[in-house]
Design a protein around this motif. Structure first.
Motif, PDB file in Angstrom:
ATOM      1  N   ASP A  75       0.830  -1.199   0.000  1.00 36.99           N
ATOM      2  CA  ASP A  75       0.000   0.000   0.000  1.00 36.99           C
ATOM      3  C   ASP A  75       0.871   1.259   0.000  1.00 36.99           C
ATOM      4  OD1 ASP A  75      -2.572   1.291   0.130  1.00 36.99           O
ATOM      5  OD2 ASP A  75      -2.173   1.707   2.259  1.00 36.99           O
ATOM      6  N   LYS A  76       1.920   1.269   0.824  1.00 30.37           N
ATOM      7  CA  LYS A  76       2.817   2.425   0.894  1.00 30.37           C
ATOM      8  C   LYS A  76       3.605   2.589  -0.408  1.00 30.37           C
ATOM      9  CE  LYS A  76       3.506   2.310   5.904  1.00 30.37           C
ATOM     10  NZ  LYS A  76       4.476   2.050   6.980  1.00 30.37           N
ATOM     11  N   LEU A  77       4.054   1.472  -0.977  1.00 31.06           N
ATOM     12  CA  LEU A  77       4.839   1.557  -2.216  1.00 31.06           C
ATOM     13  C   LEU A  77       4.010   2.105  -3.369  1.00 31.06           C
ATOM     14  CD1 LEU A  77       6.905  -1.768  -2.101  1.00 31.06           C
ATOM     15  CD2 LEU A  77       7.737   0.564  -1.689  1.00 31.06           C
ATOM     16  N   ALA A  80       3.894   5.821  -3.142  1.00 31.91           N
ATOM     17  CA  ALA A  80       5.170   6.558  -3.170  1.00 31.91           C
ATOM     18  C   ALA A  80       5.163   7.544  -4.325  1.00 31.91           C
ATOM     19  CB  ALA A  80       6.333   5.585  -3.297  1.00 31.91           C
ATOM     20  N   LYS A  81       5.708   8.733  -4.072  1.00 33.06           N
ATOM     21  CA  LYS A  81       5.674   9.811  -5.071  1.00 33.06           C
ATOM     22  C   LYS A  81       6.867   9.767  -6.020  1.00 33.06           C
ATOM     23  CE  LYS A  81       2.952  12.944  -2.197  1.00 33.06           C
ATOM     24  NZ  LYS A  81       2.248  11.932  -1.527  1.00 33.06           N
ATOM     25  N   ASP A  82       7.976   9.175  -5.557  1.00 32.54           N
ATOM     26  CA  ASP A  82       9.165   9.126  -6.407  1.00 32.54           C
ATOM     27  C   ASP A  82      10.030   7.919  -6.007  1.00 32.54           C
ATOM     28  OD1 ASP A  82      10.786   9.909  -4.152  1.00 32.54           O
ATOM     29  OD2 ASP A  82      10.280  12.009  -4.559  1.00 32.54           O
ATOM     30  N   LEU A  87      12.342   3.677  -2.363  1.00 34.91           N
ATOM     31  CA  LEU A  87      13.488   2.987  -1.754  1.00 34.91           C
ATOM     32  C   LEU A  87      13.521   3.189  -0.241  1.00 34.91           C
ATOM     33  CD1 LEU A  87      16.253   3.663  -4.413  1.00 34.91           C
ATOM     34  CD2 LEU A  87      15.051   1.516  -3.941  1.00 34.91           C
ATOM     35  N   SER A  88      13.148   4.356   0.223  1.00 34.89           N
ATOM     36  CA  SER A  88      13.111   4.634   1.652  1.00 34.89           C
ATOM     37  C   SER A  88      12.080   3.741   2.350  1.00 34.89           C
ATOM     38  CB  SER A  88      12.789   6.110   1.888  1.00 34.89           C
ATOM     39  OG  SER A  88      12.623   6.378   3.252  1.00 34.89           O
ATOM     40  N   ILE A  89      10.914   3.602   1.724  1.00 40.09           N
ATOM     41  CA  ILE A  89       9.850   2.746   2.284  1.00 40.09           C
ATOM     42  C   ILE A  89      10.326   1.294   2.337  1.00 40.09           C
ATOM     43  CG2 ILE A  89       7.548   1.806   1.833  1.00 40.09           C
ATOM     44  CD1 ILE A  89       6.836   4.603   0.653  1.00 40.09           C
TER      45      ILE A  89
END
Length: 122
Positions: A75-77, A80-82, A87-89
């Motif tokens: 869901d978070k991936l 993701a906006k960029d 990669l941070s997530i």
């Protein structure tokens, strides 16, 4: 025909009585030992079944937790906006999962140890 009056000698009768008495005592001892062994094996089986149930419940709980974490990651991936945020997530998820899997492995190891460690019976 003659009526023979055969009498069993006292020594033979006493010997037979002692033999029957000893056999009865041996059988009683055998039965008592068998009952004790049965009770101990039933207690061990009950403990093992209880431990296996607890172990299975932990494993299912951990699987549910891990699958939920994977869905949360997905869901978070998707949101993701960029690529940097993506990669941070992922990095955050991996760190979190490594710690979680270590804790789960420790808990499962303790549960297995508890399941296979004999308990004292009275």
């Amino acid at each position: 025909m003659t009526n023979l009056n055969l009498e069993i000698p006292t020594e033979v009768r006493e010997f037979a009585e002692k033999t029957v008495d000893q056999a009865r005592k041996a059988f009683d001892s055998y039965v008592a030992a068998a009952q004790k062994a049965t009770a101990q094996s039933e207690a061990a089986a009950s403990t093992l079944a209880s431990s296996a149930k607890e172990l299975n419940a932990k494993a299912i709980t951990f699987a549910e937790t891990n699958v939920k974490a994977a869905f949360d990651l997905a869901d978070k991936l998707v949101k993701a906006k960029d690529p940097k945020e993506f990669l941070s997530i992922q990095s955050e998820y991996l760190k979190s999962q490594v710690a979680s899997v270590q804790e789960q492995a420790k808990a499962l190891g303790e549960a297995v140890k508890k399941a296979v460690t004999p308990t004292e019976t009275k």
